[in-house]
Design an enzyme around this catalytic site. Structure first.
Site, short mmCIF file in Angstrom:
data_model
loop_
_atom_site.label_atom_id
_atom_site.label_comp_id
_atom_site.label_asym_id
_atom_site.label_seq_id
_atom_site.Cartn_x
_atom_site.Cartn_y
_atom_site.Cartn_z
CG HIS A 178 -5.72 -2.82 8.79
ND1 HIS A 178 -5.85 -1.41 9.19
CD2 HIS A 178 -4.40 -3.26 9.02
CE1 HIS A 178 -4.57 -1.08 9.47
NE2 HIS A 178 -3.86 -1.63 9.52
CG ASP B 5 -0.18 -0.51 2.33
OD1 ASP B 5 0.95 -0.66 2.37
OD2 ASP B 5 -0.96 -1.07 3.21
CD GLU C 48 -8.62 0.52 7.83
OE1 GLU C 48 -8.36 -0.27 8.78
OE2 GLU C 48 -7.93 1.76 8.00
CG ASN D 73 -8.84 -2.30 12.07
OD1 ASN D 73 -7.56 -3.04 11.57
ND2 ASN D 73 -9.05 -1.15 11.44
C1 F6R Z 1 1.65 -1.78 6.09
C2 F6R Z 1 0.22 -2.29 6.15
C3 F6R Z 1 -0.63 -2.39 7.41
C4 F6R Z 1 0.19 -2.96 8.76
C5 F6R Z 1 -0.70 -2.92 9.94
C6 F6R Z 1 0.23 -3.13 11.07
O1 F6R Z 1 1.74 -1.54 4.79
O2 F6R Z 1 -0.25 -2.68 5.22
O3 F6R Z 1 -1.58 -3.49 7.32
O4 F6R Z 1 0.96 -4.11 8.52
O5 F6R Z 1 -1.25 -1.71 10.13
O6 F6R Z 1 1.24 -2.11 11.29
P1 F6R Z 1 2.11 -2.17 12.65
O7 F6R Z 1 3.18 -3.05 12.26
O8 F6R Z 1 2.78 -0.80 12.52
O9 F6R Z 1 1.30 -2.42 13.86
#
Ligand code: F6R
Length: 265
Positions: A139, A67, A144, A137
């Site tokens: 995702h 992303d 989301e 959550n």
């Molecule tokens: C990042 C992404 C997100 C993260 C998720 C966890 O490219 O796609 O899905 O993997 O938000 O983030 P952290 O590792 O910062 O807890």
């Protein structure tokens, strides 16, 4: 799903790096799907060290990130492009032109990015191993809750909780993009194998849903239950709400026992 529970986040990083090195040993021109965020940082550091020591080469590897924020220039300090350059690509021997993100810089129509990104992934032969983190959550990427389980790379509006959590990375709250382009859940499901990393107590509820909850768009990561080859690599804290924890440990012991019979072959 292969649920691998290790004692701490260092062990998760080491095991994740080891699995990527093993894949690249078998397939030096593999296509990797990569994630940003806090979770994979230690694994990227390990991969950089492995590369410097000559244990692994990225010379023929292609990468696709999950992303990117909409409306940030590639050189914006908050862009995921900058994160990836800083944390991994500049630390390894990868050809920068083989590193792709779903960039949507100012002036680019966000709707055009998804189909082009999907075509690029297909042209590269598909993703061999997709690395994922997980949001509190549930995702994956920026899919989301309520994301279609059949979604493809597209624009996604971030939830308040995701924005709040990621606001720590932005000095100026007004500069934080509210939308992103993300691979879809179907895009992730197309990868040959998935390696999801999670560490820390704050991921325990999402991990419990991912592994033991019903498949639901309310917890997008649960779609991975329908994937053939998923490894969930977690530390003790992230595993703390798993109801069948004893079973996963037991499976791990059996796996090791079986493997040791074939070591050296
Ligand atoms: C990042 C992404 C997100 C993260 C998720 C966890 O490219 O796609 O899905 O993997 O938000 O983030 P952290 O590792 O910062 O807890």
């Amino acid at each position: 799903m292969d649920v691998v529970i290790l004692e701490n986040s260092d062990a998760v990083a080491a095991e994740g790096a080891q699995r990527i090195c093993t894949l690249l040993g078998e397939k030096p021109d593999a296509v990797l799907g990569l994630a940003t965020g806090r979770t994979p940082l230690a694994m990227y550091r390990q991969l950089a060290a492995d590369c410097k020591r000559g244990r692994v080469t990225f010379a023929d590897v292609t990468t696709f990130n999950l992303d990117e924020y909409v409306g940030l220039n590639a050189d914006d300090p908050q862009s995921y492009r900058r994160y990836m350059n800083r944390e991994l690509f500049e630390q390894i021997n990868i050809d920068p032109s083989n590193t792709k993100l779903p960039m949507c810089e100012p002036g680019v129509n966000p709707v055009s990015v998804g189909p082009r990104y999907e075509a690029a992934i297909r042209a590269a032969g598909g993703i061999d191993l997709q690395v994922l983190g997980i949001g509190q959550n549930g995702h994956i990427g920026f899919n989301e809750p309520t994301s279609s389980l059949n979604s493809r790379t597209r624009v996604k509006t971030l939830t308040r909780e995701t924005l709040e959590r990621n606001s720590q990375y932005f000095d100026d709250a007004d500069g934080q993009p509210l939308i992103a382009v993300t691979m879809g859940i179907a895009t992730i499901m197309d990868a040959t194998a998935v390696l999801l990393l999670a560490t820390g107590q704050d991921k325990a509820a999402a991990i419990q849903q991912l592994v033991e909850g019903p498949v639901s768009a309310m917890w997008p990561a649960t779609a991975l239950q329908l994937h053939e080859t998923v490894t969930v690599l977690i530390d003790d804290a992230a595993a703390s709400r798993l109801e069948k924890r004893a079973y996963y440990d037991w499976v791990g012991q059996q796996r090791q026992r079986l493997q040791s019979q074939f070591d050296g072959e």
